[in-house]
Design an enzyme around this catalytic site. Structure first.
Site, mmCIF file in Angstrom:
data_model
loop_
_atom_site.group_PDB
_atom_site.id
_atom_site.type_symbol
_atom_site.label_atom_id
_atom_site.label_comp_id
_atom_site.label_asym_id
_atom_site.label_seq_id
_atom_site.Cartn_x
_atom_site.Cartn_y
_atom_site.Cartn_z
ATOM 1 N N ASN A 1 0.827 -1.199 0.000
ATOM 2 C CA ASN A 1 0.000 0.000 0.000
ATOM 3 C C ASN A 1 0.872 1.263 0.000
ATOM 4 O OD1 ASN A 1 0.825 0.407 2.643
ATOM 5 N ND2 ASN A 1 -1.075 -0.302 3.558
ATOM 6 N N MET B 1 1.167 3.353 2.360
ATOM 7 C CA MET B 1 1.751 3.534 3.698
ATOM 8 C C MET B 1 1.193 4.703 4.512
ATOM 9 S SD MET B 1 5.629 2.644 2.511
ATOM 10 C CE MET B 1 5.242 3.036 0.810
ATOM 11 N N VAL C 1 -5.896 -21.529 1.069
ATOM 12 C CA VAL C 1 -6.997 -22.182 1.789
ATOM 13 C C VAL C 1 -8.199 -22.190 0.847
ATOM 14 C CG1 VAL C 1 -8.535 -22.081 3.782
ATOM 15 C CG2 VAL C 1 -6.108 -21.501 4.042
ATOM 16 N N TRP D 1 -8.495 1.764 -3.018
ATOM 17 C CA TRP D 1 -8.188 0.391 -2.564
ATOM 18 C C TRP D 1 -8.567 0.167 -1.101
ATOM 19 C CZ3 TRP D 1 -4.437 3.499 -5.078
ATOM 20 C CH2 TRP D 1 -4.293 3.227 -6.432
ATOM 21 N N HIS D 2 -9.756 0.667 -0.722
ATOM 22 C CA HIS D 2 -10.195 0.539 0.665
ATOM 23 C C HIS D 2 -11.542 -0.173 0.794
ATOM 24 C CE1 HIS D 2 -7.839 4.554 1.573
ATOM 25 N NE2 HIS D 2 -7.029 3.527 1.410
HETATM 26 C C1 LIG Z 1 -2.514 -0.418 -3.636
HETATM 27 C C2 LIG Z 1 -3.037 -0.143 -2.261
HETATM 28 C C3 LIG Z 1 -2.743 1.076 -1.650
HETATM 29 C C4 LIG Z 1 -3.248 1.339 -0.378
HETATM 30 N N1 LIG Z 1 -2.818 2.438 0.293
HETATM 31 C C5 LIG Z 1 -3.131 2.583 1.606
HETATM 32 C C6 LIG Z 1 -2.520 3.594 2.394
HETATM 33 O O1 LIG Z 1 -1.669 4.337 1.938
HETATM 34 N N2 LIG Z 1 -2.882 3.673 3.700
HETATM 35 C C7 LIG Z 1 -3.816 2.857 4.248
HETATM 36 O O2 LIG Z 1 -4.149 3.050 5.427
HETATM 37 N N3 LIG Z 1 -4.400 1.890 3.531
HETATM 38 C C8 LIG Z 1 -4.039 1.707 2.238
HETATM 39 N N4 LIG Z 1 -4.554 0.662 1.539
HETATM 40 C C9 LIG Z 1 -5.573 -0.196 2.176
HETATM 41 C C10 LIG Z 1 -5.016 -1.143 3.225
HETATM 42 O O3 LIG Z 1 -3.752 -1.619 2.847
HETATM 43 C C11 LIG Z 1 -6.018 -2.285 3.423
HETATM 44 O O4 LIG Z 1 -7.228 -1.750 3.912
HETATM 45 C C12 LIG Z 1 -5.540 -3.335 4.418
HETATM 46 O O5 LIG Z 1 -4.257 -3.788 4.089
HETATM 47 C C13 LIG Z 1 -6.516 -4.506 4.432
HETATM 48 O O6 LIG Z 1 -6.022 -5.495 5.290
HETATM 49 P P1 LIG Z 1 -6.668 -6.947 5.363
HETATM 50 O O7 LIG Z 1 -6.005 -7.649 6.470
HETATM 51 O O8 LIG Z 1 -8.138 -6.821 5.376
HETATM 52 O O9 LIG Z 1 -6.318 -7.625 3.960
HETATM 53 P P2 LIG Z 1 -4.885 -7.897 3.302
HETATM 54 O O10 LIG Z 1 -3.833 -7.061 3.931
HETATM 55 O O11 LIG Z 1 -5.086 -7.756 1.833
HETATM 56 O O12 LIG Z 1 -4.547 -9.407 3.685
HETATM 57 C C14 LIG Z 1 -5.206 -10.533 3.185
HETATM 58 C C15 LIG Z 1 -4.167 -11.649 3.105
HETATM 59 O O13 LIG Z 1 -4.821 -12.887 2.927
HETATM 60 C C16 LIG Z 1 -4.150 -13.646 1.930
HETATM 61 N N5 LIG Z 1 -5.153 -14.571 1.359
HETATM 62 C C17 LIG Z 1 -6.241 -14.252 0.654
HETATM 63 N N6 LIG Z 1 -6.939 -15.354 0.341
HETATM 64 C C18 LIG Z 1 -6.286 -16.400 0.896
HETATM 65 C C19 LIG Z 1 -6.520 -17.799 0.928
HETATM 66 N N7 LIG Z 1 -7.614 -18.329 0.371
HETATM 67 N N8 LIG Z 1 -5.613 -18.592 1.541
HETATM 68 C C20 LIG Z 1 -4.519 -18.051 2.145
HETATM 69 N N9 LIG Z 1 -4.254 -16.731 2.150
HETATM 70 C C21 LIG Z 1 -5.129 -15.904 1.541
HETATM 71 C C22 LIG Z 1 -3.660 -12.591 0.967
HETATM 72 O O14 LIG Z 1 -2.630 -13.064 0.147
HETATM 73 C C23 LIG Z 1 -3.225 -11.489 1.919
HETATM 74 O O15 LIG Z 1 -1.904 -11.659 2.348
HETATM 75 C C24 LIG Z 1 -4.083 0.373 0.265
HETATM 76 C C25 LIG Z 1 -4.358 -0.846 -0.359
HETATM 77 C C26 LIG Z 1 -3.825 -1.124 -1.591
HETATM 78 C C27 LIG Z 1 -4.103 -2.463 -2.213
#
Ligand SMILES: Cc1cc2nc3c(=O)[nH]c(=O)nc-3n(C[C@H](O)[C@H](O)[C@H](O)COP(=O)(O)OP(=O)(O)OC[C@H]3O[C@@H](n4cnc5c(N)ncnc54)[C@H](O)[C@@H]3O)c2cc1C
Length: 616
Positions: free
Chosen positions: A141, A143, A276, A550-551
């Site tokens: 992301n 950051m 998974v 991306w949120h």
């Molecule tokens: C390009 C981008 C820029 C962003 N910029 C910002 C920012 O600057 N600041 C900010 O606050 N937020 C930002 N965000 C948003 C923030 O990063 C997300 O809201 C946050 O990371 C979501 O976390 P999560 O734990 O829900 O999912 P994720 O961090 O996406 O984690 C999910 C994990 O599960 C794994 N997974 C999925 N399916 C399976 C499966 N079936 N089996 C095993 N593993 C699996 C994935 O590989 C991944 O590692 C950004 C997001 C992106 C994509």
């Protein structure tokens, strides 16, 4: 000199000493990259049918926190399963973040083309990039570290989610944080607001655009967005520098903050490159028994004595629940899946921060030369400063404001992005991020030859429009179908148009006048006849280029019962025993800013709830 930089041979005679010295120096700097990265995470050797107290699916922003916190208790065996592998070097170096988009480290999700919005975007589909590696999206992301507004969490609480009072939420933010920004630390009021001994280092980017940002901050002040020292504390009609989950010029993913420090614990087992494919739920007693996993072409089953925690993110978590028989019964049956629990809200009610840009072209900033660029790469290895030390598509300057007269709560965030004249790879960069089509980008690239660009990305903080995620098929390798439905509610269009008009006024401020700035018209045939900066123009632009920050959240939202939500306020899946969702998908209404910090906070609070319920 010029010939040396255009690949012509160096014709001056040499006895070999000078080329050797330079070759050795280059080798030294090439090897110095390795100091940035951590050794590979150790992978567990497991036997099919091994049993664990807790199985965590997904090592992203939330899953990394959960696996780390649960395994602090030596009595619990914890298995952390991640579909991706170790994050690459380019994840550590903030300036290379753009290279991760649409790469093997990205799930490369795209929304379905609705034929109405985002039609000036490549294929009419918005890229929902998501990290597929340790740290998940926190490893790719931008950051920005933004907590959100107290009112966000008060709303969660008022909706019946009693474990999420503003005080509890603030305590969990502090628990995760280690504030390192010297300026904020020197201000007692700000310092006290943050945590100081949590695992996640937060600091300021050392931006190379500071000279220009300072001028934009003055311009924001001129149009009524007061400069403040901390945007997490004051966020209505204010502007300033954001904090970042980065320090010393290096990204701080949740893998780095939580998993790596725990990797040697004998009770934490890690599986990489392991998908998974199903959570095993007993059809009769609805009890979670374990997970089915695909790794290296083989199938495994791992069992749990206590709980499975799904932390696969806002797209994959609802997908996995549905593949496991938890979802709308009609939808599951249609896809050939036997429903176990009819849970109609799985994948529904999706809320995402929709963004629309304002391009301003001007005499500044000037381009940097090739030697300057390459020197900055070397400089980064030594000082961790320069353009590689901050996100390559944005600066850390932001403004939060409201379009509603007298409101005490922001409904818009603007992020400043700076492109110096002749920015290399501008079109390619956009094709991976906001995905504007060639008609738009060719004009922008042409103008960028002689003009610097100040891009203001406007983020609609509290959209009323809702999307949904459904299964394409019962094959876990098929990406689910994403219907974002941006701007489907007229209120959202009105808010963004108002906000664009408030923000575009910046072009008339002293600084922008002094650099001959002008508002850019995006070349969108449907909008080209409309008067620039008119309501109609912005309405047309918004509909045609609306994209994502991306949120996405809410696809497994928390709430009081199965009729209005997917998990309860302790994050337990309604109707199933021993199964929780802990990630951004449980957010019941989105927060006033970027969602990484709130997701880490959810990881912290979720871990506490799991431990409490397991008599810890
Ligand atoms: C390009 C981008 C820029 C962003 N910029 C910002 C920012 O600057 N600041 C900010 O606050 N937020 C930002 N965000 C948003 C923030 O990063 C997300 O809201 C946050 O990371 C979501 O976390 P999560 O734990 O829900 O999912 P994720 O961090 O996406 O984690 C999910 C994990 O599960 C794994 N997974 C999925 N399916 C399976 C499966 N079936 N089996 C095993 N593993 C699996 C994935 O590989 C991944 O590692 C950004 C997001 C992106 C994509």
């Amino acid at each position: 000199m010029a010939s040396c930089f255009s690949n012509a041979p160096c014709l001056t005679p040499t006895n070999g000493a000078a080329p050797l010295a330079y070759a050795t120096a280059l080798q030294y700097f090439a090897a110095a990259q390795c100091f940035l990265t951590h050794n590979l995470l150790p992978e567990a050797k497991l036997k099919n049918h091994d049993t664990f107290d807790f199985i965590v699916v997904g090592a992203g922003s939330a899953g990394s926190v959960v696996a780390s916190r649960l395994s602090e208790n030596k009595n619990y065996n914890v298995l952390l399963i991640e579909a991706g592998g170790d994050a690459p070097l380019e994840s550590d170096i903030p300036g290379f973040v753009g290279s991760l988009y649409e790469s093997d480290y990205d799930w490369k999700y795209h929304t379905e083309n609705d034929g109405r919005t985002s039609q000036a975007i490549i294929n009419g589909t918005v890229g929902w990039n998501k990290g597929k590696m340790f740290g998940g999206s926190s490893s790719m992301n931008s950051m920005y570290y933004v907590r959100g507004d107290d009112q966000d969490y008060q709303t969660w609480y008022d909706q019946g989610n009693k474990e999420w009072s503003v005080d509890e939420v603030k305590r969990c933010f502090k628990k995760s944080e280690n504030l390192l920004d010297k300026e904020r630390l020197s201000n007692p009021k700000i310092s006290e607001f943050y945590g100081h001994d949590g695992p996640l280092n937060v600091n300021r980017f050392n931006s190379t655009f500071n000279e220009y940002i300072a001028k934009i901050l003055e311009a924001w002040e001129e149009i009524g967005f007061r400069n403040v020292p901390d945007l997490n504390i004051e966020n209505v009609n204010t502007s300033g520098y954001l904090l970042a989950s980065a320090t010393g010029g290096v990204r701080q993913s949740t893998s780095k903050a939580y998993v790596i420090p725990a990797e040697k614990r004998s009770n934490l087992k890690i599986l990489k490159h392991s998908l998974v494919t199903k959570v095993l739920i007993n059809k009769k007693n609805k009890k979670t028994e374990g997970v089915e996993v695909e790794k290296g072409g083989k199938k495994y089953v791992f069992y749990t004595k206590r709980e499975v925690i799904v932390s696969a993110g806002s797209v994959a978590s609802p997908q996995l629940l549905m593949l496991s028989g938890v979802g709308n019964a009609d939808h599951l049956s249609e896809k050939g899946i036997t429903p176990i629990v009819h849970s109609p809200n799985v994948g529904q009610n999706v809320q995402d921060h929709a963004v629309v840009p304002i391009f301003i072209f001007s005499d500044e900033p000037n381009e940097s030369s090739l030697p300057e660029k390459y020197l900055s790469y070397v400089d980064y290895l030594v000082t961790r400063a320069g353009p590689l030390a901050h996100d390559d598509i944005g600066t850390d300057a932001s403004a939060f404001y409201t379009t509603v007269e007298g409101a005490t709560y922001p409904n818009i965030q603007t992020i400043l992005v700076v492109y110096p004249k002749n920015t290399p790879g501008l079109k390619e960069g956009f094709s991976h991020s906001f995905r504007y089509n060639d008609t738009i980008m060719d004009d922008i690239v042409e103008l960028n030859k002689d003009h610097g660009i100040y891009l203001f990305v406007l983020n609609l903080l509290h959209p009323v429009s809702r999307g949904h995620i459904s299964l394409k098929s019962k094959n876990p390798h098929d990406a689910p179908l994403i219907y974002a439905n941006y701007l489907s509610d007229e209120t959202d269009v009105e808010t963004i148009v108002k906000a664009l008009k408030m923000s575009s006024k910046i072009v008339d401020t002293e600084y922008f006048k002094s650099i001959n700035a002008f508002l850019g018209r995006m070349n969108i045939p449907a909008c080209n006849e409309l008067e620039l900066d008119s309501d109609e123009y912005w309405r047309c632009v918004s509909i045609n280029v609306v994209s994502t920050l991306w949120h996405p959240v809410r696809s497994c939202m928390m709430g009081t019962d199965i009729s209005n939500s997917v998990v309860d306020s302790r994050l337990r899946v309604h109707g199933v025993k021993g199964l929780r969702v802990v990630d951004a998908s449980v957010i019941p209404s989105t927060t006033s800013g970027n969602t990484n910090a709130p997701t880490i906070m959810i990881g912290e609070r979720g871990s506490e709830l799991i431990l409490e319920d397991n008599n810890y």
